[in-house]
Design an enzyme around this catalytic site. Structure first.
Site, mmCIF file in Angstrom:
data_model
loop_
_atom_site.group_PDB
_atom_site.id
_atom_site.type_symbol
_atom_site.label_atom_id
_atom_site.label_comp_id
_atom_site.label_asym_id
_atom_site.label_seq_id
_atom_site.Cartn_x
_atom_site.Cartn_y
_atom_site.Cartn_z
ATOM 1 N N SER A 87 37.056 40.371 -35.065
ATOM 2 C CA SER A 87 36.994 39.868 -33.597
ATOM 3 C C SER A 87 35.769 39.437 -33.672
ATOM 4 O O SER A 87 35.487 39.475 -32.215
ATOM 5 C CB SER A 87 37.442 40.350 -32.506
ATOM 6 O OG SER A 87 38.619 39.954 -32.135
ATOM 7 N N LYS A 121 31.661 43.108 -23.763
ATOM 8 C CA LYS A 121 33.188 42.750 -23.902
ATOM 9 C C LYS A 121 34.164 43.273 -23.314
ATOM 10 O O LYS A 121 33.526 44.252 -22.446
ATOM 11 C CB LYS A 121 33.492 42.610 -25.496
ATOM 12 C CG LYS A 121 35.183 41.674 -25.601
ATOM 13 C CD LYS A 121 35.176 42.064 -27.239
ATOM 14 C CE LYS A 121 36.996 41.715 -27.440
ATOM 15 N NZ LYS A 121 37.408 40.997 -28.284
ATOM 16 N N SER A 171 38.685 37.129 -30.919
ATOM 17 C CA SER A 171 38.344 37.536 -29.758
ATOM 18 C C SER A 171 37.592 37.710 -28.679
ATOM 19 O O SER A 171 36.969 37.523 -27.491
ATOM 20 C CB SER A 171 39.171 38.513 -29.320
ATOM 21 O OG SER A 171 38.777 39.496 -29.747
#
Lengths: 468, 455
Positions: free
Chosen positions: B156, B56, B131
Site C-alpha cells: 500500500s 494516512k 491503499s
C-alpha cells in the site's frame, strides 16, 4: 447412575495492573467505566502489552499443582460477538496454554488438572429489569475489562458435588497462600461446571460464584438430568445459568464447541518463552503451601490433622491469625479450639472473614487469659466473644464493664433468693426429683446473669438444702 | 521546509500556505478525508520544524478525525496520538490533514471506500493506487514542502508511489511502532513514508523508527540516522533481479524501463544479475489468507457501541450490530470479513490459515537465503500503469488481488522496500521497487539516493 463432573475455574489475579494495560485492577469504590483506557476499551489503534506479573502468578499456581511448564506458549484471539467484550474477541490461549497437566490430591481422590491458561476478563454486564434471560436492557461496566484471569481446567474426575467443593476450597487456599488472588473480592473466583450422567452429553453451568453455590448447582443438575433420564428425555449439550436465589439452573443456549470460535494467534503479542531459569526463580521464591503448612501445624503446635486443615483450608488468614495468637499465648491447642469453634461461629454469624473483622490476636488472647485467671468463666467467655467480635472492644474492657466474676457470697445470696422463690421445686428436690435441681440451677444462672459456674451453684444448693 | 529554517518565511506562514494549497488540491484530486483546519506551526524547533505532514487516515491523531477510510468510523476522534505522530510532533512537524485510502487498507486503487476517492494528478481519470492513495496523491500534487506518513500491509505504499511518480519507503516489519495504527493485518502492517526526495524519506524514517514499549512487536534494535546512507558509493554492491518479477503478467515496457535502470546502477559500480525466487507465485494466495484471517478479527470490534457509526438502539445486540455493520462497512470489507471468517473456521483452519502461515515462513526463508548473496533486489513496483477508474470497475476481485503480485511477497516477509520513479510509459508514472533484507533500510537509502542523483 454414574456422574462425571469437570470444573473450569476462573480466578481474577491480584496483580496491580490489568493484563494488557496499566489500569489498576482494583475497581472497588470506582465509578462505572472509570478504570478504563483505550487499550482495555479496545479503541482503534490501541495494542495489548502483556503484564509479565500475570505469567509469574500462573507459573506459581502451575508449580503448586505439580503441572508441566511448556517452554513456549502464545496468546490467541477467541472471537465471538458479545457486548461485554470490548473487541468482540477475547485474548486468551487455545492450542498453547502457559501451563500443562498437573494434579491436586483430595482425601482419597486425585484430581487431574488439564491445563492452566491466562486470558482477559470481559466487562461486567448489569441486567436491568430482569435477569440474564429476561432483562429489559443491559448496562456495561468496562472497569472489569482486561483484569487478568487465570483459568484452571480439570479433567472430569469428580463424581460428587461435595468433591468439587472440596477441590475449590483447597484451590482457594493454595491461591491465597501464593498470594495471587484476593478471596474477599466479589466475583474473584468464578466456576463453570460441566456435568454429565451415565456418559451422556455434558451440560455446562456457567459463572457460578461461591463454593456452596457450586455444590448446590451441581446437586440440582444431577437431580434434573436424572429426572430427564428416567423420563427418557434426551439430554442435549447446553449452557445453563445458575440462579442462586432459587438454587436452580436455567437453559441459556446451545453450547458452542471450542473450535467454533475461529481462533487465530494474536499477532500483536510475541510468543511467550519460559526458560528453565525463569521456572527455577519462581520455584525458589514459592511460599509455604497449604499441605506443607498442615504438616507443620501438626508437629509445631501438636494439632491433629483435622483441626490443622480446618484452620488452613477455611481461610488462609485464619491460619495466619492463629499463628500470631500462638506467639502471644502459651497453649496452641486451646487457641486452635477457640479459633475453629467459637470465633469462627461468631464470624460466620456476621458473615465476616477474619481479615475484615475487628478481631485482633492481641485482644483475642486476652479472652483466653481472662478464663485462665478465673476472672470470667468459660461459659461467660462464649457469651462475651460475640460482643467482642461485634465491637472489637478488648475483652478485658468488656469484662470490666459487665459484671465481673461473682464472689462466693454473691452466689450464695442468689441461691438463697432462688430457694425462697421456688418452694415447690425445693420440695420436689427433697423428694428426689433431679429435674427440679436443674431448674433451680437455671434460676440461679439467670439471677447471676450466667456469671456463676453451674457446678458451684449445684454444690451450694445441695449444701443449703441439707442445712434446711 | 528549508525556507522556514532559513528564516526567509515564517513557519506559521508556510503552514498556512500548505493548508490553503491543500484545499485547492482537494478540490481537484481529493487526496484528503479530513483537512486539519486548526493546523498551526509547531513551537518545537526540531528536525521537522515547520514541515507540513499528511497522515494516512488509519493512523490515530489526537483530536483529529480518524476513519481508516471507513464509514463505520466516521466522526471518530481518537483520544490519543499514534506513537509515530507523537514523534514527528516532537520534532516540530504539523499535521495538515488525513489522507484518503481504501477502507481499512483493503484495496490497491483507493476506490474501496464510501468516503473520499483520490484522483491521479497525472490524469484525473486514473487511480493514485492504494491503499495509501491519498498519500501518493498529495505527495505528487503538493507544491509546498511536504512529506506523507502512510502504511503498507501488502504493498500500500509502493502502489501509490509507483502510480503517482513519488518515492515510497516501506520499512521492515517492527521497525516503526504500530501503536495507534488502526489494524488491518497486525502481523504485516507497517507504517512508512511517501516523499519526493530520498533524503526526506530517510530523515522521516530516522524519526519514526525505534522500539516502543506500547507495541510488543516493535523491534528492540537501536534506531539509526538513515541520512548517513545518503551519498554512499555503490562499488561492490550486489543486486539481484528475480526473474519471477519480470514475468508475463508484467507490462513489458515497465519491465524494460526497470532493467534499463539496473544497467544504470551497474554503471555506477553495482553488480546486477538475474536470480530466482521460486516461491513467488504462492505469495498472493497466502498473503490474502493471512490478511483476511487477521482482518476479520480486527473488524469485529466495530459494532456501534463504543465509537463510530451508531444507530437507534432497537432490538437485541445481534440485531443492533448487524444493522451498524451492514451500513458501515463497504463491499470489500464485507468480502474480507466473510473470507477471513471462513479461513479460520473449524475444519478449514488447517487447510487455509495454518497453511498460509507455513508458506509465509518458506517465503521468508527464501528471501533470507537470497540476501546472503545480494545487498538488494530490484523489481518493477506495479505490473501496470495506473488504470482508469472506468477499467477498475470491470476487474473481478481476483484480478484486483493480482495487482499486488510484485509487492505481497516482500511485504508479507517483512522485508523493507523503496519504490523509485523511473521513465514514464504512455506519459504515466512507473515505479521500480528495491527490496532489502530485514532491518537493512540503509541499503535501500544508499541505492535509491545514488539512483536519484544520477537518473
Amino acid at each position: 447412575m454414574s456422574v462425571m463432573i469437570g470444573l473450569e475455574v476462573h480466578v481474577q489475579l491480584n496483580t496491580e495492573s490489568k493484563l494488557f494495560c496499566s489500569d489498576s485492577v482494583d475497581t472497588r469504590n470506582k465509578a462505572p467505566n472509570e478504570n478504563t483506557c483505550p487499550i482495555c476499551l479496545g479503541f482503534p489503534g490501541s495494542k495489548p502489552k502483556l503484564n509479565k506479573k500475570v505469567i509469574d502468578y500462573a507459573l506459581m499456581t502451575g508449580l503448586a499443582l505439580g503441572c508441566r511448564i511448556p517452554e513456549e506458549s502464545f496468546m490467541s484471539r477467541k472471537i465471538y460477538f458479545y457486548p461485554d467484550l470490548a473487541k468482540n474477541y477475547q485474548i486468551s490461549q487455545y492450542e498453547s496454554p502457559l501451563v500443562g497437566e498437573g494434579y491436586m490430591n483430595l482425601p482419597d481422590l486425585k484430581i487431574r488438572i488439564r491445563r492452566i491458561h491466562i486470558e482477559e476478563d470481559p466487562a461486567k454486564l448489569v441486567h436491568v429489569g430482569g435477569d440474564i434471560t429476561s432483562a429489559e436492557y443491559v448496562l456495561i461496566d468496562y472497569n472489569r475489562s482486561g483484569i487478568p484471569l487465570m483459568e484452571i481446567v480439570t479433567e472430569p474426575d469428580f463424581t460428587t458435588p461435595k468433591q468439587a467443593r472440596q477441590f475449590l476450597e483447597k484451590l482457594s487456599s493454595i491461591l491465597e497462600h501464593l498470594n495471587v488472588y484476593d478471596a474477599s473480592k466479589e466475583m474473584s473466583l468464578r466456576v463453570d461446571a460441566n456435568v454429565s450422567i451415565n456418559g451422556g452429553e455434558r451440560i455446562e453451568v456457567k459463572n457460578i460464584t461461591g463454593f456452596e453455590n457450586v455444590e448446590k448447582a451441581l446437586n440440582f443438575e444431577i437431580i434434573r438430568q436424572s429426572g430427564m433420564a428416567r423420563m427418557e428425555v434426551k439430554i442435549e449439550r447446553e449452557v445453563r445459568h445458575f440462579d442462586a436465589e432459587t438454587g436452580t439452573t436455567k437453559g441459556l443456549r446451545k453450547k458452542e464447541y471450542e473450535e467454533d470460535y475461529g481462533y487465530v494467534f494474536d499477532p500483536d503479542l510475541p510468543i511467550i518463552k519460559v526458560d528453565r531459569a525463569w521456572v527455577e526463580k519462581i520455584k525458589s521464591s514459592m511460599p509455604e503451601l497449604p499441605d506443607q503448612r498442615v504438616k507443620r501445624f501438626t508437629s509445631q503446635y501438636k494439632l491433629n490433622e483435622y483441626t490443622a486443615s480446618v484452620l488452613i483450608y477455611t481461610d488462609k488468614h485464619l491460619a495466619d491469625f492463629y499463628e500470631e495468637c500462638c506467639k502471644l499465648y502459651k497453649d496452641p491447642i486451646v487457641v486452635a479450639n477457640w479459633t475453629t469453634n467459637e470465633l469462627q461461629k461468631s464470624l460466620n454469624w456476621r458473615s465476616e472473614r477474619i481479615n475484615d473483622s475487628k478481631v485482633k490476636p492481641k485482644t483475642f488472647v486476652e479472652l483466653l487469659e481472662l478464663i485462665d485467671s478465673n476472672v470470667i468463666t468459660e461459659r461467660y467467655a462464649k457469651e462475651l466473644i460475640k460482643e467482642y467480635v461485634d465491637t472489637g472492644t478488648s475483652p478485658k474492657e468488656l469484662a470490666k464493664k459487665s459484671i465481673v466474676k461473682l464472689s462466693k457470697k454473691d452466689i450464695e445470696s442468689a441461691v438463697k433468693q432462688a430457694l425462697d422463690k421456688n418452694k415447690k421445686a425445693v420440695e420436689e428436690i427433697k423428694s428426689g426429683k433431679t429435674e427440679s435441681l436443674q431448674f433451680l440451677i437455671g434460676q440461679v444462672l439467670t439471677l447471676t446473669k450466667k456469671q456463676a459456674d453451674p457446678k458451684e451453684i449445684k454444690a451450694l444448693i445441695l449444701e443449703m438444702l441439707k442445712k434446711q | 521546509m528549508r525556507g522556514a529554517r532559513e528564516g526567509s518565511i515564517s513557519a506559521a506562514d508556510s503552514i498556512k500556505e500548505a493548508v490553503a494549497k491543500s484545499k485547492e488540491i482537494q478540490k481537484k484530486y481529493s487526496p484528503f478525508i479530513t483537512i486539519n483546519e486548526k493546523a498551526e506551526a509547531s513551537r518545537t524547533k526540531g528536525r521537522l520544524y515547520g514541515l507540513a505532514v499528511s497522515v494516512k487516515d488509519n493512523i490515530c491523531t489526537k483530536g483529529l478525525q480518524t476513519t481508516a477510510g471507513s464509514k463505520i468510523l466516521e466522526g471518530y476522534i481518537p483520544p490519543f496520538d499514534a506513537t509515530c505522530i507523537e514523534k514527528i510532533k516532537n520534532e516540530g512537524a504539523t499535521i495538515i490533514g488525513k489522507t484518503a485510502q481504501d477502507e481499512f487498507g483493503f484495496g490497491t486503487f483507493s476506490v474501496n471506500t464510501q468516503l473520499s476517492i483520490p484522483k491521479n494528478p497525472s490524469d484525473a481519470e486514473r487511480t493514485c493506487g492504494g491503499s495509501s492513495g491519498g498519500a501518493g496523491c498529495i505527495t505528487a500534487a503538493a507544491d509546498f514542502p511536504h512529506v506523507a506518513i502512510a502504511e503498507s500491509t501488502g504493498g500500500s505504499i509502493t502502489a501509490p508511489a509507483a502510480f503517482t511518480g513519488t518515492i515510497g519507503l516501506t520499512p521492515t516489519y517492527g521497525r516503526v511502532s504500530r501503536y495507534g495504527l488502526v489494524d488491518y493485518s497486525n502481523s504485516m502492517d507497517k507504517i512508512g513514508v511517501l516523499g519526493n526526495r530520498v533524503h526526506d524519506c530517510a530523515l522521516m524514517l530516522s524519526i519514526i523508527a525505534g522500539h516502543d514499549p506500547l507495541d510488543s512487536t516493535s523491534s528492540e534494535l537501536p534506531t539509526e540516522d538513515f541520512t548517513k546512507y545518503l551519498n554512499a558509493d555503490l562499488k561492490g554492491v550486489k543486486i539481484g533481479l528475480p526473474k519471477e518479477y519480470f514475468s508475463e503478467g508484467v507490462d513489458k515496457r515497465i519491465s524494460k524501463n526497470v532493467r534499463d535502470k539496473a544497467a544504470l546502477l551497474e554503471s555506477l559500480g553495482a553488480k546486477c544479475e538475474e536470480m530466482s525466487l521460486p516461491s513467488t507465485p504462492y505469495a498472493i494466495p497466502s498473503y490474502y489468507l493471512i490478511a483476511v484471517s487477521e482482518a476479520s478479527t480486527n473488524l469485529a470490534k466495530y459494532c456501534g457501541l463504543r465509537y463510530g457509526l451508531q444507530k437507534d438502539i432497537t432490538g437485541n445486540f445481534d440485531e443492533y450490530f448487524t444493522k451498524v455493520r451492514t451500513e458501515g462497512f463497504g463491499e470489500e470489507a464485507k468480502r474480507r470479513i466473510i473470507l477471513g471468517t471462513f479461513a479460520r473456521m473449524a475444519g478449514f483452519r488447517d487447510k487455509y490459515y495454518f497453511k498460509a502461515l507455513r508458506i509465509r515462513a518458506t517465503i521468508i526463508k527464501e528471501f533470507k537465503q537470497a540476501f546472503k548473496k545480494y545487498d538488494a533486489l530490484i523489481t518493477p513496483s506495479m505490473p501496470v500503469v495506473p488504470p482508469k477508474f472506468s477499467d477498475i470497475k470491470n476487474l473481478t476481485p481476483l484480478q484486483n488481488y493480482y495487482m499486488d503480485i510484485l509487492t505481497t511477497a516482500p511485504n508479507m516477509a517483512g522485508m523493507p522496500t523503496i519504490s523509485m520513479p523511473v521513465e514514464k510509459v504512455d506519459g504515466l508514472p512507473v515505479g521500480m521497487q528495491i527490496i532489502a533484507d530485514q532491518f537493512k533500510e540503509g541499503n535501500l537509502i544508499k541505492i535509491a539516493h545514488k539512483f536519484e542523483v544520477s537518473a
